[in-house]
Structures are given as structure tokens and as C-alpha cells.
Design a protein around this motif. Sequence first.
Motif, PDB file in Angstrom:
ATOM      1  N   LEU A   1      36.421  37.905  44.223  1.00 38.54           N
ATOM      2  CA  LEU A   1      37.684  37.376  44.727  1.00 38.54           C
ATOM      3  C   LEU A   1      38.294  36.351  43.778  1.00 38.54           C
ATOM      4  O   LEU A   1      39.511  36.330  43.569  1.00 38.54           O
ATOM      5  N   VAL A   2      37.458  35.490  43.192  1.00 32.79           N
ATOM      6  CA  VAL A   2      37.980  34.509  42.231  1.00 32.79           C
ATOM      7  C   VAL A   2      38.536  35.214  40.998  1.00 32.79           C
ATOM      8  O   VAL A   2      39.609  34.855  40.482  1.00 32.79           O
ATOM      9  N   LYS A   3      37.827  36.228  40.519  1.00 32.99           N
ATOM     10  CA  LYS A   3      38.315  36.979  39.359  1.00 32.99           C
ATOM     11  C   LYS A   3      39.659  37.637  39.668  1.00 32.99           C
ATOM     12  O   LYS A   3      40.583  37.630  38.833  1.00 32.99           O
ATOM     13  N   ALA A   4      39.797  38.192  40.874  1.00 29.10           N
ATOM     14  CA  ALA A   4      41.058  38.807  41.266  1.00 29.10           C
ATOM     15  C   ALA A   4      42.179  37.777  41.324  1.00 29.10           C
ATOM     16  O   ALA A   4      43.318  38.055  40.927  1.00 29.10           O
ATOM     17  N   ALA A   5      41.862  36.573  41.809  1.00 27.93           N
ATOM     18  CA  ALA A   5      42.867  35.504  41.841  1.00 27.93           C
ATOM     19  C   ALA A   5      43.302  35.129  40.428  1.00 27.93           C
ATOM     20  O   ALA A   5      44.497  34.934  40.160  1.00 27.93           O
ATOM     21  N   LEU A   6      42.352  35.030  39.509  1.00 26.04           N
ATOM     22  CA  LEU A   6      42.669  34.689  38.119  1.00 26.04           C
ATOM     23  C   LEU A   6      43.558  35.754  37.474  1.00 26.04           C
ATOM     24  O   LEU A   6      44.366  35.450  36.587  1.00 26.04           O
ATOM     25  N   GLU A   7      43.421  36.991  37.934  1.00 22.19           N
ATOM     26  CA  GLU A   7      44.200  38.095  37.379  1.00 22.19           C
ATOM     27  C   GLU A   7      45.532  38.301  38.092  1.00 22.19           C
ATOM     28  O   GLU A   7      46.252  39.265  37.825  1.00 22.19           O
ATOM     29  N   GLY A   8      45.858  37.377  39.027  1.00 21.38           N
ATOM     30  CA  GLY A   8      47.163  37.438  39.669  1.00 21.38           C
ATOM     31  C   GLY A   8      47.260  38.347  40.863  1.00 21.38           C
ATOM     32  O   GLY A   8      48.356  38.767  41.253  1.00 21.38           O
ATOM     33  N   ARG A   9      46.106  38.638  41.500  1.00 24.20           N
ATOM     34  CA  ARG A   9      46.104  39.594  42.610  1.00 24.20           C
ATOM     35  C   ARG A   9      46.432  38.950  43.957  1.00 24.20           C
ATOM     36  O   ARG A   9      46.762  39.661  44.914  1.00 24.20           O
ATOM     37  N   GLY A  10      46.303  37.628  44.081  1.00 23.20           N
ATOM     38  CA  GLY A  10      46.588  37.018  45.373  1.00 23.20           C
ATOM     39  C   GLY A  10      46.092  35.594  45.494  1.00 23.20           C
ATOM     40  O   GLY A  10      45.737  34.946  44.502  1.00 23.20           O
ATOM     41  N   ILE A  11      46.073  35.109  46.743  1.00 22.47           N
ATOM     42  CA  ILE A  11      45.719  33.727  47.078  1.00 22.47           C
ATOM     43  C   ILE A  11      44.285  33.693  47.602  1.00 22.47           C
ATOM     44  O   ILE A  11      43.876  34.561  48.383  1.00 22.47           O
ATOM     45  N   VAL A  12      43.531  32.666  47.183  1.00 18.76           N
ATOM     46  CA  VAL A  12      42.162  32.492  47.677  1.00 18.76           C
ATOM     47  C   VAL A  12      41.995  31.110  48.302  1.00 18.76           C
ATOM     48  O   VAL A  12      42.695  30.157  47.952  1.00 18.76           O
ATOM     49  N   LEU A  13      41.051  31.020  49.226  1.00 15.89           N
ATOM     50  CA  LEU A  13      40.665  29.750  49.845  1.00 15.89           C
ATOM     51  C   LEU A  13      39.146  29.648  49.786  1.00 15.89           C
ATOM     52  O   LEU A  13      38.442  30.425  50.450  1.00 15.89           O
ATOM     53  N   PHE A  14      38.652  28.707  48.973  1.00 19.75           N
ATOM     54  CA  PHE A  14      37.215  28.527  48.823  1.00 19.75           C
ATOM     55  C   PHE A  14      36.881  27.037  48.703  1.00 19.75           C
ATOM     56  O   PHE A  14      37.752  26.219  48.395  1.00 19.75           O
ATOM     57  N   PRO A  15      35.600  26.675  48.913  1.00 19.77           N
ATOM     58  CA  PRO A  15      35.179  25.289  48.691  1.00 19.77           C
ATOM     59  C   PRO A  15      35.332  24.897  47.223  1.00 19.77           C
ATOM     60  O   PRO A  15      35.314  25.754  46.323  1.00 19.77           O
ATOM     61  N   THR A  16      35.461  23.603  46.977  1.00 23.54           N
ATOM     62  CA  THR A  16      35.649  23.108  45.604  1.00 23.54           C
ATOM     63  C   THR A  16      34.516  23.519  44.683  1.00 23.54           C
ATOM     64  O   THR A  16      34.734  23.709  43.476  1.00 23.54           O
ATOM     65  N   TRP A  17      33.292  23.675  45.213  1.00 19.58           N
ATOM     66  CA  TRP A  17      32.152  23.976  44.337  1.00 19.58           C
ATOM     67  C   TRP A  17      32.210  25.393  43.766  1.00 19.58           C
ATOM     68  O   TRP A  17      31.470  25.721  42.836  1.00 19.58           O
ATOM     69  N   ILE A  18      33.102  26.222  44.278  1.00  8.88           N
ATOM     70  CA  ILE A  18      33.272  27.579  43.752  1.00  8.88           C
ATOM     71  C   ILE A  18      34.040  27.576  42.428  1.00  8.88           C
ATOM     72  O   ILE A  18      33.808  28.415  41.557  1.00  8.88           O
TER      73      ILE A  18
END
Length: 310
Positions: free
Chosen positions: A227-244
Motif C-alpha cells: 500500500l505504501v508503494k502504491a501511494a508513492l506511485e500516485g495510486r491513492g491516499i493511505v492512513l498508517f501509523p508514523t512508524w510505517i
Amino acid sequence: MQLTALRYFVMIATTGSFSTTAQHFKVPPSSVSRFISKLEQEIGQQLFYRNTRSVRLTEIGEKYYIQIKDVLDTLDFANEEATGKNSNLKGLVRINTAVALGRLHIADIVNKLQEIYPDLSVELTLTDTFIDPISEGVDIVIRIGSLQDSALIARKICDQTYLLCASPKYLERYGMPEKPQDITNHSCLVYKGVAGSQTWHFRHAELDKAMQVEPQGSLTSNNVDVLVKAALEGRGIVLFPTWIFEEDYFKNKQLVKLLPEWFSTVESYKVGIYLVSPENRIRSKKVRTVLDFILNEIGSPPYWNNVLNI
């Protein structure tokens, strides 16, 4: 019955390997095998199933392991008290934590720990399901969530702080959400675990009643890296803890924080991260030392919250 054989037995049960046990105790593998064979002869039971690919406990071996582990722990506690606080830390400490937290943070802390205490062995297991440290024979569990078992001793590391974010590429194409309700019109990258897809919660102030949003998007996963990789590639919005998140994501403008004036979480209540140990384990000097080391390395507030200031 020799104490050496029992220590070999516990180490093999933990590592699943005669050769690893031999390396740990700095003896030939044939010596370990000989001690275990003699132990099995003395008690009249087979303790391990052995083949060329693996070594695993028999049903009798599993029961014997639980009993012998407690006996050796009691002996080690007594030896620690007798040798005093200035003795070198040695022996085995078992740690369990969540997969992503272990990979991103705890593994590095364990490496630092073993640089300082080279005679200390660590078994680090990563699981996203809560385990019972008493029945599993684990010394320290790093648990994310709420605590219920009063038989366990817990030390709080921190409360989780979350970040809602997306890449500049995504925001340039779809626009910046200005309020939580806008999230429903965006493509979200949603974590889906054993409890199902997450609901996102937003508050203006920490004690306000939460506003719930059901995030929708074309990608869900039970793996945060995906999911983080997809966010970096412009696929959408993510919500995760800061440690991610890595600090470079924000230093290099790969991700942009969204709705910074809102508190965002994936639970309707505050979620903490805890160091948890059975009461009988916490008496061990090596376990207490490892607990203190982990707490000191993470710090208060935790170092991973540095992303909030970038």
C-alpha cells in the motif's frame, strides 16, 4: 541427566536446528546429537522428528519443552542473582512482534543489542496475530492494541500517531481533500486484515467524538509495503501509523501530509504499543535489560514521530 543435554534440547526446540545449536554452544554437531540421543534414552521417549530438511518436536517433546524451559529459567534466575549485576549478559531471549514493526524497527534494535551483548542470543519472531507469551514460551511481546491479560506485565512505549498522506502526483491529478468527508470521493489504499477492511476515524480535537469514513479504492491489501508503494506511485491516499513511514518520503516530497488539523486513526479508541512479558520472565536480569534497551532505543516520544516535524 546432564544439564548440558537439557540446554541443547531447549536450543534445538527453539531454532529447529542441530547445527545452529552446535554453533551457539561452540561444539561439534556430533556432540549435540550424542547428548540428545542419550537424553532420549534416559527418559525413554523420542523428543524430535528428524529428517534431512527439518527437525521438529514430537508431541511428548513439546510437553517436555514447556516443563524444561521453566526449570532452566528458574535456574538462570538463580545464577543471575548469585553472579551479581555486573556479570555479562548471556543466554537466549525470545521476542515476538508485528511483522511490519519488526522488519522496520525492532530488527535494527536487536542488531544494536547484540553488538553490545555478543553472548546474548535472540529469537525474533514476527507475527500479525496476538500470541500468548506464557504458552508460547516468549519472554517479550511487543504488542500493538489494547491489553486484557492481567497475568502479564506491560510497559507502555507510546500511543500510535497516524498520518494521512498521498503523493504530489496523485494530488495534482485528483485534488487535495479539505475535510474528512472529501475522502469518500478519493481513491484510498486500504489495509485489510483478519478483521476486515479498516474504517478511518477523524477528530478535530483528541477527545471529540470520531467521524467515521469508509475508504474506497481499487486496491486493498494485508501488506503495508504494497500500500505504501502504491501511494508513492500516485495510486491513492493511505492512513498508517508514523512508524510505517520513512523520513525521506517527506524530506524528498514523495508524500504530502493531508488534513493536518485533524486527528486521524483506524480505531475509535486510542491504540498503544506495549512491551509485554509474563511475570516469571520479568524477574530475569537479561529480560529486564532487553526491555530497558528497547525502550531507550525507541525513546519518548518515539523516534519515528520525527516525521511529524518534516
